[in-house]
Write an enzyme that holds these catalytic residues in place. Sequence first.
Site, mmCIF file in Angstrom:
data_model
loop_
_atom_site.group_PDB
_atom_site.id
_atom_site.type_symbol
_atom_site.label_atom_id
_atom_site.label_comp_id
_atom_site.label_asym_id
_atom_site.label_seq_id
_atom_site.Cartn_x
_atom_site.Cartn_y
_atom_site.Cartn_z
ATOM 1 N N ASP A 159 -1.025 -7.372 -5.259
ATOM 2 C CA ASP A 159 -2.342 -7.427 -4.639
ATOM 3 C C ASP A 159 -2.174 -8.224 -3.349
ATOM 4 O O ASP A 159 -1.926 -9.424 -3.380
ATOM 5 C CB ASP A 159 -3.329 -8.119 -5.592
ATOM 6 N N TYR B 261 -14.873 -0.209 9.252
ATOM 7 C CA TYR B 261 -13.434 0.076 9.362
ATOM 8 C C TYR B 261 -12.970 -0.103 10.813
ATOM 9 O O TYR B 261 -11.980 -0.792 11.087
ATOM 10 C CB TYR B 261 -13.181 1.512 8.881
ATOM 11 N N GLY C 224 0.833 -1.205 0.000
ATOM 12 C CA GLY C 224 0.000 0.000 0.000
ATOM 13 C C GLY C 224 0.862 1.248 0.000
ATOM 14 O O GLY C 224 0.519 2.266 0.611
ATOM 15 N N GLY D 69 -0.398 4.965 -1.005
ATOM 16 C CA GLY D 69 -1.429 5.660 -0.238
ATOM 17 C C GLY D 69 -0.876 6.898 0.456
ATOM 18 O O GLY D 69 0.317 7.210 0.372
ATOM 19 N N GLN D 70 -1.781 7.577 1.179
ATOM 20 C CA GLN D 70 -1.411 8.837 1.827
ATOM 21 C C GLN D 70 -0.246 8.641 2.791
ATOM 22 O O GLN D 70 0.723 9.391 2.770
ATOM 23 C CB GLN D 70 -2.635 9.374 2.590
ATOM 24 N N LEU D 71 -0.326 7.619 3.628
ATOM 25 C CA LEU D 71 0.754 7.336 4.567
ATOM 26 C C LEU D 71 1.914 6.631 3.867
ATOM 27 O O LEU D 71 3.090 6.940 4.103
ATOM 28 C CB LEU D 71 0.204 6.453 5.702
ATOM 29 N N LYS E 138 -10.455 -2.857 12.402
ATOM 30 C CA LYS E 138 -9.215 -2.481 13.093
ATOM 31 C C LYS E 138 -9.171 -3.102 14.491
ATOM 32 O O LYS E 138 -8.124 -3.567 14.936
ATOM 33 C CB LYS E 138 -9.082 -0.950 13.171
ATOM 34 N N ASP F 202 2.170 -1.746 -4.561
ATOM 35 C CA ASP F 202 0.808 -1.205 -4.543
ATOM 36 C C ASP F 202 0.018 -1.897 -5.645
ATOM 37 O O ASP F 202 0.601 -2.459 -6.574
ATOM 38 C CB ASP F 202 0.832 0.314 -4.767
HETATM 39 N N1 SER Z 1 -8.331 8.804 9.089
HETATM 40 C C1 SER Z 1 -9.121 7.620 9.255
HETATM 41 C C2 SER Z 1 -10.483 7.800 8.716
HETATM 42 O O1 SER Z 1 -11.003 8.896 8.808
HETATM 43 C C3 SER Z 1 -9.210 7.263 10.713
HETATM 44 O O2 SER Z 1 -8.158 6.446 11.017
HETATM 45 O O3 SER Z 1 -11.036 6.872 8.251
#
Ligand code: SER
Length: 318
Positions: free
Chosen positions: A52, A142, A8, A11-13, A146, A34
Amino acid sequence: MDKILVIGAAGQLGLELTHALTDQFGGDQVIATDLKAIASSQFANCRFEVLDVMDKDALGTLVKREQVTQIYHLAAVLSATGEKTPLFAWQLNMDSLLNVLELAKEYALDKIYWPSSIAVFGPGTPKINTPQFCEKNPNTVYGISKLAGEGWCTYYFEKYGVDVRSLRYPGLIGYKSLPGGGTTDYAVDIYHKAIANQPFTCFLSEGTYLPMMYMPEAIKATLDLMNAPRETVKIRSSYNLAGISFSPKEIFESIKKQVPSFEIKYQPDFRQSIADSWPHSIDDSHARADWGWKPFYELDGMTQDILKHLPSFFPPQP
Ligand code: SER
């Protein structure tokens, strides 16, 4: 020698963390992966491969062939997007983590990094200075994934000795890449509107406090945790982590100090109830005590830094 696989990475991070890992370990030791082949141009200093993470065989082949020693598994469906496709979000978030943990066990990898989130908390959680250990009843797919993932990380550490480490990130704010599908992402989008001299419509109400963190802090926290000696990492679910808490009104006022003509209006949508279920602020005393975490940005400092750098990464569109 360490060999780092980032899943990944586009992605942003992932983008910023991969660059930081390349600085730490050297480009030859880092493989960015990615789903999106187009992302390869963003990784000039290390190797890039399309992967993937749901394809366990392909992942296993890569780990074996490259003699990978550490995996940073960052691929996930975030909170707002996850609510649109809950079963897919669950499948991707859980199966991918289990693929990584299984391979870590099978190949006795040195370390795994997997991010958790403030989304593990829910309506029954204390909102102010949310403690590390408290009631968690997430109400997004989500957050549920987590929280379950945190349980799996603990399980693989305790049963198989997999050295898996994790942080519960607040909303991450950076200027080098675009976020994707989070409830906290308004706090990134707002800066894009400010530099374009356009009004901003916020999908959360003006007083919605959420825990946030500037990307350089998140990168430092991640590397600090991963570089900490094994015995100092005492929490194997995921560490609470705090940066700055603010509301849409406060970030707007911070930007207005720099861009006096900036305007905002509020049009809360389905993301409001997600935000309302999350903490306002986080107690990260375990991270501070165990491996020395200390945040170093405040809101105005972050705003000034972002407004200075953002236009060279994303030139304002007319
Ligand atoms: N930034 C994430 C979200 O808003 C939270 O971990 O889904």
